[in-house]
Design an enzyme around this catalytic site. Sequence first.
Site, PDB file in Angstrom:
ATOM      1  N   ASP A 113      36.679  36.028  41.556  1.00 15.00           N
ATOM      2  CA  ASP A 113      36.949  36.529  40.218  1.00 15.00           C
ATOM      3  C   ASP A 113      36.840  35.417  39.183  1.00 15.00           C
ATOM      4  OD1 ASP A 113      37.345  39.132  40.931  1.00 15.00           O
ATOM      5  OD2 ASP A 113      39.527  39.048  40.913  1.00 15.00           O
ATOM      6  N   LYS A 171      35.291  39.833  36.064  1.00 14.48           N
ATOM      7  CA  LYS A 171      35.308  40.743  34.923  1.00 14.48           C
ATOM      8  C   LYS A 171      35.863  39.998  33.720  1.00 14.48           C
ATOM      9  CE  LYS A 171      36.590  44.673  37.926  1.00 14.48           C
ATOM     10  NZ  LYS A 171      37.152  43.975  39.085  1.00 14.48           N
ATOM     11  N   MET A 192      47.896  39.802  30.486  1.00 16.55           N
ATOM     12  CA  MET A 192      46.761  40.476  29.844  1.00 16.55           C
ATOM     13  C   MET A 192      47.202  41.233  28.587  1.00 16.55           C
ATOM     14  SD  MET A 192      45.079  42.013  33.366  1.00 16.55           S
ATOM     15  CE  MET A 192      46.649  42.763  33.839  1.00 16.55           C
TER      16      MET A 192
END
Length: 258
Positions: free
Chosen positions: A36, A58, A169
């Site tokens: 990742d 991502k 996030m």
Amino acid sequence: MTSGRVVLVGGGPGDEDLLTVGAVKALAQADVVLFDRLAPHRRLAELAPHARLIDVGKTPGHHPIPQDEIEKLLIQHAHAGSFVVRLKGGDPFVFGRGGEEVLACRRAGVEVTVIPGVSSAVAVPAAAGIAVTHREVSRMFTVVSGHAPLNETELAGLAGLASTIVVLMGVSNLPQITQGLMRHGLPASTPIAVIERGYTIEQRSLFSSLDRILYDAATAGVTSPAVLVIGEVVAFANREDPNSAFVLDAAASLAPLE
């Protein structure tokens, strides 16, 4: 068909020194590594010298390889007989979709195990000098995903906990989170910290209060990835950290971030 296996590895918040011994051993043995964006991958070719390295990272709003395709890749390589490492940032089971990948492997008959990682929920606050619990200040902490807006029930519950709130996030939803917490009774003076890119050479921390943070974050140009820490424990952080700007005092002006 030769039987391979999958190991989900938590890579921690970004610093290679926070990889566990188990993580390093798994990478050294890997035939394939799917990694990742937030996993420690700068020296991945050295840590996994025999592996094919596949970037499946991502970014916010941009998922070049969808989650179901990642799961298909894990299964495909395992069915081909490979020892597959799925390297994730933080811990695989803390907002890492690790549970989904374990279930996908099990449904496909692929052996799968998990090596936990150091979660950014506790490590990144620590990097900014914040203990998420502190005797006689906060005896619990709650970890929240800020990827999507929180509903009113969630905001009310968080505001009523009287404990530390850690949001992962959460930069894009910072206005909704902070305004919602105040609307449900959390004092406007409640300290908040935003720690960007924790445990990397680009780490910086902004300390403010709920009623000021939107202005301060805009002034400082805060961007993802970042961890938000909300609660009285923030006031105990190390004010001598050169990568921090403190605006907790009403009379203080925003110091420029390096």
